[in-house]
Write a protein that holds these residues in place. Structure first.
Motif, short mmCIF file in Angstrom:
data_model
loop_
_atom_site.label_atom_id
_atom_site.label_comp_id
_atom_site.label_asym_id
_atom_site.label_seq_id
_atom_site.Cartn_x
_atom_site.Cartn_y
_atom_site.Cartn_z
N PHE A 111 0.85 -1.20 0.00
CA PHE A 111 0.00 0.00 0.00
C PHE A 111 0.88 1.25 0.00
O PHE A 111 0.70 2.16 -0.80
CB PHE A 111 -0.90 -0.03 1.24
N CYS B 161 1.71 3.99 -3.03
CA CYS B 161 1.01 5.24 -2.70
C CYS B 161 1.55 6.39 -3.53
O CYS B 161 2.76 6.50 -3.73
CB CYS B 161 1.21 5.53 -1.21
N TYR C 136 1.87 9.45 -2.83
CA TYR C 136 2.83 10.31 -2.14
C TYR C 136 4.20 9.64 -2.02
O TYR C 136 5.22 10.23 -2.34
CB TYR C 136 2.36 10.75 -0.74
N HIS D 135 -2.43 0.17 -7.23
CA HIS D 135 -2.55 0.78 -5.91
C HIS D 135 -3.91 0.57 -5.27
O HIS D 135 -4.02 0.34 -4.08
CB HIS D 135 -2.23 2.27 -5.99
N TYR E 129 -4.57 8.41 7.19
CA TYR E 129 -3.73 8.18 6.01
C TYR E 129 -4.49 7.37 4.96
O TYR E 129 -4.55 7.73 3.79
CB TYR E 129 -2.45 7.45 6.44
N CYS F 43 -6.33 8.55 0.85
CA CYS F 43 -5.71 7.97 -0.34
C CYS F 43 -6.35 8.52 -1.62
O CYS F 43 -7.55 8.69 -1.70
CB CYS F 43 -5.86 6.46 -0.27
N HIS F 44 -5.53 8.74 -2.61
CA HIS F 44 -6.05 9.24 -3.89
C HIS F 44 -7.00 8.25 -4.56
O HIS F 44 -7.95 8.65 -5.22
CB HIS F 44 -4.90 9.54 -4.84
N SER F 45 -6.73 6.96 -4.38
CA SER F 45 -7.64 5.98 -4.96
C SER F 45 -8.99 6.06 -4.27
O SER F 45 -10.04 5.97 -4.91
CB SER F 45 -7.07 4.57 -4.80
N HIS G 114 -2.36 14.46 2.83
CA HIS G 114 -1.92 13.07 2.70
C HIS G 114 -0.45 12.90 3.04
O HIS G 114 -0.06 11.94 3.71
CB HIS G 114 -2.19 12.59 1.27
#
Ligand code: SF4
Ligand code: SF4
Ligand code: FES
Ligand code: FES
Lengths: 274, 334
Positions: free
Chosen positions: A110, A114, A116, A155, A203, A207-209, A241
């Motif tokens: 993960f 990620c 980031y 991801h 966190y 997440c962008h997902s 994030h």
């Protein structure tokens, strides 16, 4: 008569660039941030490896603390009491393999994929680029277009798994309210595990997902008011994030190290009550 | 009263050049572009620099100041120490024309390759309706002033000239995102286009574009990553795929409000020649010695040259136009 000189005819972009010999003219300390990230992530990887190989000191039985690196403990080789509602579906492991190695694939993957952390390690480990307007350290570059980096696109599977991992860590944090002589109790470890669980959730949900799945993929926010609201909340976490990525990285190390120290009896847990 | 500061400015053209040293007066409240103008006025009348608004809104004065891509008119001299040398160079990623002026045609070429907004079928111009929440999201991307600092800093092409062919760059990823998030846009292949034609996969989200954007557009977080995720939606994710199948969400998510299954735009679009060469930039008329004439009196013409070049015919022949207005809607109800 105005003319079009030959050198401008190649105008669609092929002419030579300005001949500047210096690779970068930046005068600030652009190397500091990649260096710090390199040290920070490097330290985490080293700690993770040491802990995964250690294969002990992950369950403080009196306090019911389970170290996050070994949670959930799924194999028959887990020390007694450390496995919980998920049981022990995986058979006895060979001695060179620890239960942590099995489970760390999920949070490890993960974080590895990620968005980031990708930025962080592409810059500080792969130097691609080390900093903005500083040349990248490679002759050719194909980004994430092919094997192996095209696999960064998985991801979101790790995100789905991270939801499960987050739930388990929350369960562990609840379990840590176990009193030393039964009933409810609270020690410093309880607090640390709870804070860790909160940061991990902050966190994970930022997440962008997650942001995409929750609402980002929509074309019409106006048709999905609930998802739009949720997207707004996730976007708030998402904007932080990077901060949560580091905060949860530290908190997971602190929580793990604390449980290790308690379980190895290097220190005794400070109890608020019971 | 101002102080004397040390400047190094790159002078040269496509045949070569070097950094030249200057001692120049700097007054309180000035920006780098002011100092460049003072150099022009006092020491180097032929120093070439592109600028227009001096207000950070036209995107012309992009340059690299102490190695960082910035707008000359928005970089205050007060951010430097009095003893600090200020180095000013042209954008590195694009071919240099002269001194601080580069040829940014690459960007216009990439802009042309991106299919324009595709009007929904059956909705006449003037009948478009959008909700505020839907507009807000792409509003951020409309702030772009096309300074191309993001294009310049992006290491994909800055350090790898050979990628220019396959890679459109962050400025056009925000454009693609804007259109893909547009509730009325009728194209549904923008995700595929972003991946296959624009080279979205080359971006490794290292965020330099976001760092340099003078409009503070969150290019990476709000455009590139969402576009990457949308590509994943289409191509790689079985869970959302399953969800869409079960709940029949595909229509909901993918199609514009008023769309018919077949985008009217596809037809209109095919008439435009997106890959056509643009008009070639032209140089100002020069005398026999290859330099600009000093005064109008010695010029061979009554007035200044046309900014479009004197060998350009107006009106432009229609077959050379890239834009073609979509034909009037033929949908139901009209
Ligand atoms: S984030 Fe992507 S597009 Fe932006 S500068 Fe970095 S590589 Fe280029
Ligand atoms: S996105 Fe920002 S940096 Fe890029 S061209 Fe537009 S205003 Fe300039
Ligand atoms: S966890 Fe960082 S983007 Fe998904
Ligand atoms: S002169 Fe217009 S942006 Fe600087």
């Amino acid at each position: 008569m105005t003319t079009t000189p030959a050198r401008l005819r190649s105008a669609s972009g092929a002419g030579p660039r300005a001949a500047i010999s210096e690779k970068t003219l930046r005068t600030d300390r652009w190397w500091l941030q990649p260096l710090l990230v390199f040290l920070g992530l490097g330290a985490f990887v080293v700690y993770g490896l040491v802990r995964a190989i250690m294969n002990k000191y992950y369950w403080a039985s009196a306090e019911h603390y389970l170290a996050p690196f070994y949670s959930p403990c799924l194999t028959k080789s887990c020390v007694e009491g450390s496995s919980h509602f998920l049981g022990q579906p995986i058979p006895q492991l060979p001695s060179w393999l620890s239960p942590a190695m099995i489970i760390l694939v999920l949070p490890g993957g993960f974080r590895l994929t990620c968005y980031y952390y990708r930025k962080a390690y592409y810059r500080s480990f792969w130097l691609s680029p080390p900093a903005c307007a500083v040349p990248d350290g490679h002759k050719t570059y194909s980004g994430e277009t092919r094997f192996p980096l095209i696999f960064q696109n998985i991801h979101r599977y790790f995100f789905y798994a991270a939801i499960l991992v987050g739930s388990v860590l929350t369960y562990d944090a609840v379990l840590a309210w176990h009193g030393k002589d039964g009933g409810v109790g609270m020690g410093l470890g309880t607090l640390i595990l709870a804070v860790n669980a909160v940061l991990i959730w902050a966190y994970t949900l930022g997440c962008h997902s997650c942001r995409n799945i929750i609402g980002g993929r929509l074309k019409h926010f106006s048709k999905h008011p609930v998802r739009y609201r949720a997207w707004g909340l996730v976007s708030k976490l998402n904007a932080k994030h990077q901060q949560f990525a580091w905060a949860s990285l530290f908190s997971v190390i602190i929580a793990d190290a604390y449980v290790m120290a308690v379980s190895a009896e290097w220190i005794t847990d400070f109890r608020f009550f019971n | 009263m101002g102080t004397k500061r040390h400047f190094r400015v790159w002078r040269g053209d496509d045949t070569g050049g070097s950094l030249e040293d200057f001692q120049v007066e700097v007054n309180e409240g000035e920006v780098v572009l002011d100092v460049i103008h003072r150099l022009q006025a006092t020491q180097t009348p032929d120093l070439a620099v592109r600028w227009n608004c001096k207000a950070g809104k036209c995107g012309s004065c992009s340059m690299e100041i102490n190695g960082k891509p910035r707008l000359g008119c928005m970089t205050r001299m007060s951010t430097f120490n009095e003893t600090e040398t200020v180095t000013v160079t042209p954008l590195r990623t694009f071919p240099v024309i002269r001194d601080l002026v580069t040829n940014v045609n690459f960007n216009y070429q990439k802009a042309r390759e991106l299919p324009a907004f595709a009007p929904p079928a059956g909705v006449a111009p003037g009948e478009y309706r959008m909700q505020q929440v839907d507009v807000e999201r792409s509003q951020e991307f409309r702030k772009c002033i096309e300074c191309f600092l993001c294009q310049n800093v992006c290491h994909v092409i800055r350090d790898h000239e050979e990628n220019k062919h396959a890679f459109s760059g962050p400025r056009f990823f925000i454009r693609a995102a804007e259109l893909d998030m547009h509730p009325l846009d009728a194209r549904d292949d923008r995700k595929e286009l972003a991946q296959a034609e624009q080279g979205l996969g080359y971006c490794n989200i290292t965020k330099c574009c976001t760092e340099v954007c003078p409009e503070h557009i969150k290019i990476t977080d709000n455009a590139i990553i969402p576009m990457k995720e949308r590509v994943v939606d289409r191509r790689y994710d079985p869970v959302t795929w399953l969800g869409r199948k079960i709940f029949r969400r595909d229509q909901l998510d993918e199609q514009p409000v008023s769309a018919s299954p077949k985008p009217a735009a596809a037809a209109a679009d095919s008439g435009s020649n997106w890959h056509q060469e643009g008009p070639v930039p032209q140089e100002a008329p020069v005398g026999a010695d290859g330099k600009l004439v000093v005064a109008e009196l010695t010029l061979d013409r009554a007035a200044a040259g046309s900014p479009f070049g004197d060998d350009q015919v107006f009106p432009l022949p229609p077959e050379q136009l890239r834009y073609q207005h979509p034909s009037p809607p033929t949908g139901d109800g009209h």
